[in-house]
Scaffold this active site. Structure first.
Site, mmCIF file in Angstrom:
data_model
loop_
_atom_site.group_PDB
_atom_site.id
_atom_site.type_symbol
_atom_site.label_atom_id
_atom_site.label_comp_id
_atom_site.label_asym_id
_atom_site.label_seq_id
_atom_site.Cartn_x
_atom_site.Cartn_y
_atom_site.Cartn_z
ATOM 1 N N ARG A 92 -7.641 -26.650 15.709
ATOM 2 C CA ARG A 92 -7.829 -25.326 15.113
ATOM 3 C C ARG A 92 -7.421 -25.339 13.652
ATOM 4 N NH1 ARG A 92 -6.908 -21.485 19.898
ATOM 5 N NH2 ARG A 92 -6.407 -22.973 21.509
ATOM 6 N N LYS A 133 -0.650 -20.285 11.760
ATOM 7 C CA LYS A 133 -0.716 -20.674 13.164
ATOM 8 C C LYS A 133 0.308 -21.769 13.471
ATOM 9 C CE LYS A 133 -4.893 -20.787 14.491
ATOM 10 N NZ LYS A 133 -5.971 -20.244 15.243
ATOM 11 N N SER A 167 2.369 7.731 -23.680
ATOM 12 C CA SER A 167 1.654 7.537 -22.421
ATOM 13 C C SER A 167 0.582 6.488 -22.671
ATOM 14 C CB SER A 167 1.033 8.854 -21.958
ATOM 15 O OG SER A 167 0.317 8.618 -20.774
ATOM 16 N N GLY A 172 -13.227 -16.316 7.983
ATOM 17 C CA GLY A 172 -14.392 -17.038 7.443
ATOM 18 C C GLY A 172 -14.369 -18.523 7.734
ATOM 19 N N ARG A 174 0.826 -14.144 15.756
ATOM 20 C CA ARG A 174 0.876 -13.845 14.330
ATOM 21 C C ARG A 174 1.032 -12.347 14.174
ATOM 22 N NH1 ARG A 174 -5.592 -14.912 13.376
ATOM 23 N NH2 ARG A 174 -6.208 -13.425 14.939
ATOM 24 N N CYS A 186 -1.416 6.871 -18.139
ATOM 25 C CA CYS A 186 -2.371 7.824 -17.572
ATOM 26 C C CYS A 186 -3.769 7.242 -17.477
ATOM 27 C CB CYS A 186 -2.359 9.132 -18.357
ATOM 28 S SG CYS A 186 -2.805 8.920 -20.074
ATOM 29 N N MET A 245 -13.537 -22.283 9.933
ATOM 30 C CA MET A 245 -13.667 -22.844 11.266
ATOM 31 C C MET A 245 -12.477 -22.407 12.098
ATOM 32 S SD MET A 245 -13.468 -26.606 12.787
ATOM 33 C CE MET A 245 -11.971 -26.355 13.695
ATOM 34 N N HIS A 259 -14.416 -10.149 16.963
ATOM 35 C CA HIS A 259 -14.448 -10.346 15.514
ATOM 36 C C HIS A 259 -14.733 -9.038 14.789
ATOM 37 C CE1 HIS A 259 -16.557 -11.323 11.747
ATOM 38 N NE2 HIS A 259 -15.588 -12.195 11.622
ATOM 39 N N TYR A 274 7.249 7.040 -15.661
ATOM 40 C CA TYR A 274 6.325 7.621 -14.682
ATOM 41 C C TYR A 274 4.950 6.984 -14.766
ATOM 42 C CZ TYR A 274 4.137 10.334 -18.449
ATOM 43 O OH TYR A 274 3.467 10.692 -19.587
HETATM 44 C C1 PEP Z 1 -7.237 6.021 -21.360
HETATM 45 O O1 PEP Z 1 -7.853 5.610 -22.331
HETATM 46 O O2 PEP Z 1 -6.635 5.287 -20.578
HETATM 47 C C2 PEP Z 1 -7.186 7.457 -21.075
HETATM 48 C C3 PEP Z 1 -6.452 7.924 -20.101
HETATM 49 O O3 PEP Z 1 -7.987 8.245 -21.800
HETATM 50 P P1 PEP Z 1 -9.554 8.413 -21.541
HETATM 51 O O4 PEP Z 1 -9.887 7.689 -20.288
HETATM 52 O O5 PEP Z 1 -9.785 9.863 -21.469
HETATM 53 O O6 PEP Z 1 -10.126 7.770 -22.764
#
Ligand code: PEP
Ligand code: MG
Length: 922
Positions: free
Chosen positions: A97, A27, A793, A106, A347, A860, A108, A469, A880
């Site tokens: 303010r 502000k 991975s 949250g 803002r 993954c 004043m 709000h 990736y």
């Molecule tokens: C992991 O452990 O991150 C994974 C992808 O394998 P899972 O969750 O199947 O153990």
């Protein structure tokens, strides 16, 4: 030199500017900026956030010089407005303010008219010539101060505000309905009763010394930084406690000085849809609090254009200047005092995801911002809102025809929600914990309700406008919200609401449409969003889907700037197709074990597990082979030439066998063995710590025939699909490897089977063999492992579990308090623990690539779809990320933003380098 704690602004010049949000709060920084660009801002000053930090580090004391600096700044205001703080004849009144770096509902918010007492009011009357206005200002001041500084507020969830109660009493005694009908005498009486109530309840006198009032208000602002609501809000929004808040003190301007005065709040574009129209509300003859509190339902800003074109023109001009200057959609607060416009705040405006995307895309078209900037402006998680369900229009029409339309309010937060009615925030939280879906229904909401709003599917309020709000917070949280639904007669004590003779009781179902503002009785079916209708159901032509078009543009830009590829975790063809529609570029994890629960497979799987001999096991595996092959064909077909990472079996075997007697008996009959044998074998599979037990590559090492069968199924499927003219790129991944020899053993089987199948089928399939990195030893010996692995991975679910020594299945009980205590800033299973797990990942990347520079590296674990983790994956040079299908768009955007923020850092560094070179030359 004494430190500077106070920053002045006024009359076209300010000591701060928009870039100083850390020091002056949002502000304060923007008030300074608006002053600097010549907009009409009443003069004032900002006490910096450093004072807040000092205050908490020094037992709630202020720095020595502060009082002096505040006095000087006050004199500066006095000079500009021609009044004096505390003066009986010509009093200067100020507003106080809070204002943190990020806006925080949250805390004043505001105290207006500070400086009034029984003497200065006389001066105000004399100065303005309107006695009623002066007393109205005084009663507001006592009410606000009593509430936020002295703490006289409802103590119980069913209680009403003590000051509002007194106002109601006086109105009843006088037989009037509206605040505007209160006479000067009534207002004077209100001040008296308010002060009396403060004396009775708090045993203190209302402070009359303006300086005492000022320091009380400053203390309340700093105090509010640590109140429960502010702390809860900071947690929810990831705002560090050490930022602190600033305090803004500013000369009052009055919107309640008659019908040529007013107050309003507005967005420079529609905050719900993003449309390029002025969007907001105002009230004539009112102060700002009236508009946002929802106490009176305000008029839309378009009405001002009709009622007072002169006032509207001033506003429209400011709107244009601000959008051009900030290149942003802004949220503004203004007051008009006797025909003259004053800006009290600006803002960056909060907006729905729909609006955020439309505004960003439109602004690129309007050449206000670049594509990169558009990408930076959309939080990846916001995309979730675009994928949220809407009501099936036939179902809704039916509900309306059946007379179930209960009421209509403002369409404050789009989307469709259905749930059971609760009337207060603690109940919303409690019911949610029981697993109920709830709609939080309030006369109006306040910051106290934040946690309840978070727990609810949707929010309905009886009072307040599109900038109340409830509406603001709901939009920020991405909640469905219908605000200002005045037909609802809400009774907190009886826990019911009435519309005419219809009664909705606590626990009854209602359905709300936050895009139209409708509230319907009972449950209404929802259906997929516009984006899903185009992408997945293909029931909508992209031409007829404007939201989809904006989404598609944004995604195209994201793809242009990101470096990380985005894959998906999928083990069924339909999941794979969904992920492709969302832009997945391959499968990063196909958990083959999920396939074993499919049609006809669990029987032979169980036979295989319970087999006594290798021969028996091979027989069962032979039954499984064609079934698995079919699964893989489905996946390869769906992925249409994109790479598919298939993981060999991973979970502990006991997860596949029945644990109840009837199912065990059935299995025994199927297999032609005794129930006791089945039971004993199942019992023998029991492990105390199965996630660290007989699972992952350990299964394939002890039972190599399982890996063999899986590899055979994969390569036979690949040959079949390739024979039909499609490309296939299988990547076989071995789980839970912590030792090169484990991988060596499994990779040898896979490669041998691959060669055998290709020879038999007389085909060549390009394939890779790699590993998951999901135990610390795997990461630490990544150079050795990379001798065999063609890709890594990161299985960060297990890597988090094994690095932290925290069970991924049993951690809920202590992780929640851990996060509350900030031992972990976030649940490490949700957002990657960069300094622990992340360090191991860095080691693995570095070591792996020393051995094999072209090593492909992905992730993954669930973190692969979480924006801050995606950013980290980008930073450490992965190739990736892989995540669940619905998170693919989020990961694409997060990957682009990670690439862009790296560019920004590089830009900065190269600028720095250039600067230091220049210096060096000098
Ligand atoms: C992991 O452990 O991150 C994974 C992808 O394998 P899972 O969750 O199947 O153990
Ligand atoms: Mg794992």
């Amino acid at each position: 030199m004494a430190s500077k704690y106070v920053y002045f602004f006024g009359s076209g010049k300010a000591e701060g500017e928009a870039g100083m949000k850390g020091l002056l709060g949002g502000k304060g920084a923007n008030l300074a900026e608006m002053t600097n660009i010549g907009l009409p801002v009443p003069p004032g000053f900002t006490v910096s956030t450093e004072v807040c930090t000092y205050y908490y580090n020094n037992k709630k004391k202020y720095p020595k010089d502060l009082e002096k600096q505040v006095k000087v700044a006050l004199q500066g205001i006095e000079k500009l407005v021609g009044g004096k703080f505390g003066d009986e004849r010509n009093p200067l009144l100020v507003s106080v303010r809070s204002g943190a770096r990020a806006s925080m509902p949250g805390m004043m918010d505001t105290i207006l008219n500070l400086g009034l007492n029984d003497s200065t009011i006389e001066g105000l009357i004399r100065k303005t010539g309107t006695e009623r206005f002066a007393w109205d200002s005084y009663r507001r001041f006592v009410q606000m101060y009593g509430d936020v500084v002295l703490g006289l507020k409802p103590q119980h969830k069913d209680e009403t505000d003590p000051f509002e109660e007194i106002i109601e009493q006086v109105k009843q005694e006088r037989g009037i309905r509206l605040d505007t009908e209160l006479t000067t005498g009534d207002l004077r009486e209100l001040v008296r009763r308010f002060k009396q109530t403060i004396r009775d309840r708090l045993k203190i006198d209302f402070p009359s010394d303006p300086y005492e009032q000022l320091w009380g208000a400053v203390g309340a602002v700093f105090g509010s930084w640590m109140n429960d609501r502010a702390v809860a809000y900071r947690k929810m929004n990831d705002i560090p406690a050490n930022w602190g808040t600033a305090v803004n003190v500013q000369a009052m301007v009055f919107g309640n000085m008659g019908d040529d005065s007013g107050s309003g709040v507005a967005f420079t574009r529609d905050a719900a849809t993003g449309e390029n129209v002025f969007y907001g509300e105002y009230l004539l003859n009112a102060q700002g609090e009236d508009v946002v509190s929802g106490a009176r339902t305000p008029e839309p800003i378009s009405q001002l254009a009709k009622d007072s074109p002169k006032m509207y023109q001033q506003l429209e001009r400011v709107r244009r200047i601000l959008e051009k200057h900030y290149s942003e959609m802004l949220d503004i607060e203004f007051t008009i005092q006797q025909g003259k416009l004053y800006m009290l705040q600006c803002r960056v405006g909060k907006r729905t995801a729909f609006a955020a995307i439309k505004i960003a895309v439109d602004m690129v078209g309007e050449k206000l911002i670049s594509e990169r900037e558009a990408l930076r402006r959309i939080e990846p998680e916001q995309l979730n809102q675009l994928l949220r369900p809407v009501f099936d229009s036939d179902e809704k029409k039916k509900a309306v025809e059946e007379g179930r339309l209960l009421a209509k309010g403002l369409n404050a937060g789009p989307g469709a929600a259905c749930g059971r009615v609760v009337f207060n925030a603690p109940d919303a939280e409690e019911w949610r914990l029981r697993g109920e879906r709830v709609i939080l229904t309030r006369i109006e909401t306040s910051p106290e309700d934040i946690k309840g709003m978070d727990a609810a599917e949707g929010i309905v309020t009886g009072r307040g406008g599109a900038t109340s709000h409830a509406a603001l917070v709901a939009r920020q949280m991405g909640k469905v919200c219908v605000a200002g639904c005045s037909a609802l007669n809400i009774d907190y004590v009886r826990r019911e609401m009435r519309v005419g003779d219809r009664i909705v009781k606590e626990g009854d179902y209602i359905s709300i449409d936050g895009s139209t503002g409708e509230v319907l009785l009972g449950q209404v079916q929802t259906k997929p969003s516009e984006v899903l209708q185009v992408l997945l159901d293909r029931t909508l032509d992209p031409k007829d889907a404007p939201v989809y078009q904006q989404y598609a543009k944004l995604m195209r830009w994201a793809d242009k700037y990101r470096r990380l590829k985005v894959r998906t975790n999928a083990d069924q063809p339909d999941q794979a197709s969904t992920a492709i529609a969302f832009g997945a570029e391959g499968i990063g994890l196909c958990r083959t074990e999920h396939m074993f629960f499919g049609e006809g497979k669990i029987g032979p799987m169980r036979e295989m597990i319970l087999a006594d001999t290798v021969d028996q096991r091979r027989k069962a595996l032979e039954k499984l082979l064609p079934l698995q092959r079919k699964d893989f064909e489905g996946i390869f077909d769906a992925m249409d030439g994109r790479p598919v990472t298939i993981r060999t079996i991973d979970p502990p075997l006991h997860e596949f066998v029945p644990h109840e007697e009837p199912a065990q008996r059935e299995l025994a009959a199927q297999m032609g063995i005794s129930f006791e044998k089945v039971r004993d074998r199942v019992n023998s599979l029991h492990e105390f710590n199965p996630m660290l037990g007989f699972r992952g590559c350990r299964l394939g090492i002890v039972y190599p025939e399982i890996t063999e069968m899986q590899a055979r199924a994969i390569f036979q499927a690949a040959c079949n699909v390739q024979r039909n003219g499609s490309k296939v790129k299988p990547e076989i991944m071995i789980p839970l490897v912590g030792n090169l020899k484990e991988l060596d053993h499994q990779a040898a089987i896979v490669r041998r089977v691959a060669e055998e199948v290709m020879r038999e089928e007389k085909m060549k399939i390009p394939y890779l063999v790699g590993t998951m990195i999901e135990v610390p030893r795997g990461a630490l010996t990544a150079d050795e492992i990379a001798e065999v692995a063609e890709f890594f991975s990161f299985g960060t679910n297990d890597l988090t579990q094994t690095t932290l020594g925290v069970s991924r299945d049993d951690s809920g009980r202590f992780l929640i308090p851990y996060v509350e205590m900030e031992i972990y800033r976030k649940d490490p299973f949700e957002a990657l623990d960069r300094s622990g797990v992340g360090e191991l990942m860095k080691i693995a990347v570095a070591k792996g690539r020393t051995k094999r520079p072209e090593l492909k590296i992905g992730i993954c674990g669930e973190h692969g779809g979480e924006p801050s983790s995606v950013e980290f994956c980008h930073q450490i040079g992965q190739d990736y990320v892989s995540c669940s299908p619905f998170r693919v768009p989020i990961a694409r955007l997060a990957a682009a933003r990670a690439a862009l923020s790296e560019d920004a850092t590089e830009d900065k560094n190269s600028k720095k380098r250039k600067k230091s070179k220049k210096k060096g030359k000098k």
